[in-house]
Write a protein that holds these residues in place. Sequence first.
Motif, PDB file in Angstrom:
ATOM      1  N   LEU A  81       0.837  -1.193   0.000  1.00 18.73           N
ATOM      2  CA  LEU A  81       0.000   0.000   0.000  1.00 18.73           C
ATOM      3  C   LEU A  81       0.878   1.252   0.000  1.00 18.73           C
ATOM      4  CD1 LEU A  81      -2.879  -0.889   2.482  1.00 18.73           C
ATOM      5  CD2 LEU A  81      -3.017  -0.701   0.006  1.00 18.73           C
ATOM      6  N   ILE A  82       0.424   2.287  -0.684  1.00 14.32           N
ATOM      7  CA  ILE A  82       1.194   3.521  -0.796  1.00 14.32           C
ATOM      8  C   ILE A  82       0.398   4.644  -0.143  1.00 14.32           C
ATOM      9  CG2 ILE A  82       2.236   5.158  -2.396  1.00 14.32           C
ATOM     10  CD1 ILE A  82       2.493   2.753  -4.348  1.00 14.32           C
ATOM     11  N   TYR A  83       1.011   5.265   0.861  1.00  9.83           N
ATOM     12  CA  TYR A  83       0.362   6.314   1.650  1.00  9.83           C
ATOM     13  C   TYR A  83       0.873   7.681   1.226  1.00  9.83           C
ATOM     14  CZ  TYR A  83      -0.985   2.392   4.538  1.00  9.83           C
ATOM     15  OH  TYR A  83      -1.512   1.204   4.964  1.00  9.83           O
ATOM     16  N   PRO A  84      -0.027   8.657   1.094  1.00  9.29           N
ATOM     17  CA  PRO A  84       0.405  10.000   0.696  1.00  9.29           C
ATOM     18  C   PRO A  84       1.071  10.748   1.851  1.00  9.29           C
ATOM     19  CG  PRO A  84      -1.948   9.999   1.108  1.00  9.29           C
ATOM     20  CD  PRO A  84      -1.482   8.572   1.251  1.00  9.29           C
ATOM     21  N   VAL A  85       1.865  11.734   1.493  1.00  8.90           N
ATOM     22  CA  VAL A  85       2.457  12.657   2.466  1.00  8.90           C
ATOM     23  C   VAL A  85       2.013  14.043   2.038  1.00  8.90           C
ATOM     24  CG1 VAL A  85       4.586  13.570   3.445  1.00  8.90           C
ATOM     25  CG2 VAL A  85       4.420  11.145   2.870  1.00  8.90           C
ATOM     26  N   ARG A  86       1.285  14.735   2.908  1.00  6.86           N
ATOM     27  CA  ARG A  86       0.773  16.069   2.592  1.00  6.86           C
ATOM     28  C   ARG A  86       1.387  17.085   3.553  1.00  6.86           C
ATOM     29  NH1 ARG A  86      -4.782  13.393   2.498  1.00  6.86           N
ATOM     30  NH2 ARG A  86      -4.834  12.527   0.408  1.00  6.86           N
ATOM     31  N   ASP A  87       2.019  18.091   3.008  1.00 11.57           N
ATOM     32  CA  ASP A  87       2.682  19.127   3.815  1.00 11.57           C
ATOM     33  C   ASP A  87       3.653  18.511   4.815  1.00 11.57           C
ATOM     34  OD1 ASP A  87       1.259  21.180   2.527  1.00 11.57           O
ATOM     35  OD2 ASP A  87      -0.444  20.896   3.884  1.00 11.57           O
ATOM     36  N   ASP A  88       4.419  17.516   4.359  1.00  7.13           N
ATOM     37  CA  ASP A  88       5.417  16.801   5.168  1.00  7.13           C
ATOM     38  C   ASP A  88       4.809  16.006   6.318  1.00  7.13           C
ATOM     39  OD1 ASP A  88       7.526  17.629   3.566  1.00  7.13           O
ATOM     40  OD2 ASP A  88       7.820  19.457   4.725  1.00  7.13           O
ATOM     41  N   ILE A  89       3.512  15.697   6.246  1.00  6.43           N
ATOM     42  CA  ILE A  89       2.841  14.899   7.278  1.00  6.43           C
ATOM     43  C   ILE A  89       2.316  13.625   6.632  1.00  6.43           C
ATOM     44  CG2 ILE A  89       0.936  14.811   8.930  1.00  6.43           C
ATOM     45  CD1 ILE A  89       1.135  17.897   9.032  1.00  6.43           C
ATOM     46  N   PRO A  90       2.779  12.455   7.086  1.00  4.56           N
ATOM     47  CA  PRO A  90       2.280  11.199   6.528  1.00  4.56           C
ATOM     48  C   PRO A  90       0.799  10.993   6.869  1.00  4.56           C
ATOM     49  CG  PRO A  90       4.254  10.832   7.843  1.00  4.56           C
ATOM     50  CD  PRO A  90       3.820  12.233   8.076  1.00  4.56           C
ATOM     51  N   VAL A  91       0.016  10.624   5.868  1.00  6.80           N
ATOM     52  CA  VAL A  91      -1.405  10.339   6.058  1.00  6.80           C
ATOM     53  C   VAL A  91      -1.537   8.819   6.081  1.00  6.80           C
ATOM     54  CG1 VAL A  91      -3.731  10.671   5.160  1.00  6.80           C
ATOM     55  CG2 VAL A  91      -2.014  12.454   4.852  1.00  6.80           C
ATOM     56  N   LEU A  92      -1.476   8.245   7.281  1.00  4.98           N
ATOM     57  CA  LEU A  92      -1.469   6.795   7.425  1.00  4.98           C
ATOM     58  C   LEU A  92      -2.867   6.252   7.677  1.00  4.98           C
ATOM     59  CD1 LEU A  92       1.808   6.350   9.475  1.00  4.98           C
ATOM     60  CD2 LEU A  92       1.464   6.165   7.020  1.00  4.98           C
ATOM     61  N   LEU A  93      -3.759   6.534   6.738  1.00  8.09           N
ATOM     62  CA  LEU A  93      -5.119   6.022   6.790  1.00  8.09           C
ATOM     63  C   LEU A  93      -5.279   5.028   5.644  1.00  8.09           C
ATOM     64  CD1 LEU A  93      -6.981   9.416   7.307  1.00  8.09           C
ATOM     65  CD2 LEU A  93      -6.496   7.686   9.042  1.00  8.09           C
ATOM     66  N   VAL A  94      -5.756   3.836   5.961  1.00  2.00           N
ATOM     67  CA  VAL A  94      -5.911   2.806   4.934  1.00  2.00           C
ATOM     68  C   VAL A  94      -6.857   3.296   3.834  1.00  2.00           C
ATOM     69  CG1 VAL A  94      -6.651   0.441   4.504  1.00  2.00           C
ATOM     70  CG2 VAL A  94      -5.373   0.974   6.571  1.00  2.00           C
ATOM     71  N   ASP A  95      -7.862   4.066   4.194  1.00  2.00           N
ATOM     72  CA  ASP A  95      -8.806   4.589   3.202  1.00  2.00           C
ATOM     73  C   ASP A  95      -8.157   5.584   2.246  1.00  2.00           C
ATOM     74  OD1 ASP A  95     -10.807   3.077   4.306  1.00  2.00           O
ATOM     75  OD2 ASP A  95     -11.622   4.713   5.519  1.00  2.00           O
ATOM     76  N   GLU A  96      -7.072   6.224   2.660  1.00  2.00           N
ATOM     77  CA  GLU A  96      -6.371   7.194   1.816  1.00  2.00           C
ATOM     78  C   GLU A  96      -5.257   6.542   0.991  1.00  2.00           C
ATOM     79  OE1 GLU A  96      -6.665  10.687   1.547  1.00  2.00           O
ATOM     80  OE2 GLU A  96      -8.543  10.536   2.673  1.00  2.00           O
ATOM     81  N   ALA A  97      -4.889   5.311   1.313  1.00  3.66           N
ATOM     82  CA  ALA A  97      -3.795   4.619   0.625  1.00  3.66           C
ATOM     83  C   ALA A  97      -4.267   4.143  -0.742  1.00  3.66           C
ATOM     84  CB  ALA A  97      -3.312   3.440   1.455  1.00  3.66           C
ATOM     85  N   ARG A  98      -3.302   3.980  -1.631  1.00  2.00           N
ATOM     86  CA  ARG A  98      -3.625   3.423  -2.939  1.00  2.00           C
ATOM     87  C   ARG A  98      -2.827   2.136  -3.137  1.00  2.00           C
ATOM     88  NH1 ARG A  98       0.265   4.473  -6.784  1.00  2.00           N
ATOM     89  NH2 ARG A  98       1.750   6.106  -6.255  1.00  2.00           N
ATOM     90  N   LYS A  99      -3.364   1.277  -3.960  1.00  3.45           N
ATOM     91  CA  LYS A  99      -2.670   0.019  -4.270  1.00  3.45           C
ATOM     92  C   LYS A  99      -1.616   0.289  -5.326  1.00  3.45           C
ATOM     93  CE  LYS A  99      -6.400  -2.968  -3.001  1.00  3.45           C
ATOM     94  NZ  LYS A  99      -6.152  -3.309  -1.683  1.00  3.45           N
ATOM     95  N   PRO A 100      -0.517  -0.447  -5.292  1.00  2.00           N
ATOM     96  CA  PRO A 100       0.533  -0.228  -6.303  1.00  2.00           C
ATOM     97  C   PRO A 100       0.042  -0.612  -7.692  1.00  2.00           C
ATOM     98  CG  PRO A 100       1.048  -2.147  -4.976  1.00  2.00           C
ATOM     99  CD  PRO A 100      -0.167  -1.507  -4.375  1.00  2.00           C
ATOM    100  N   SER A 101       0.545   0.088  -8.681  1.00  5.16           N
ATOM    101  CA  SER A 101       0.115  -0.218 -10.054  1.00  5.16           C
ATOM    102  C   SER A 101       1.042  -1.207 -10.729  1.00  5.16           C
ATOM    103  CB  SER A 101       0.055   1.053 -10.878  1.00  5.16           C
ATOM    104  OG  SER A 101       1.233   1.793 -10.753  1.00  5.16           O
TER     105      SER A 101
END
Length: 54
Positions: free
Chosen positions: A34-54
């Motif tokens: 799973l790939i989690y976004p980082v917004r404004d240098d803050i990791p967003v570690l929510l499974v709902d926000e993660a994307r699957k690898p392509s």
Amino acid sequence: MKIDDWLLEILACPACKSPLRAESEELACTSCGLIYPVRDDIPVLLVDEARKPS
């Protein structure tokens, strides 16, 4: 992306509890992929926000 090494060492994937690795502007799980976004240098570690690898 500015995430300190000590913080990256203690962060874990919320889905499978495996370590994360930094990839450009995202954090990727070393196990489930799973790939989690980082917004404004803050990791967003929510499974709902993660994307699957392509």
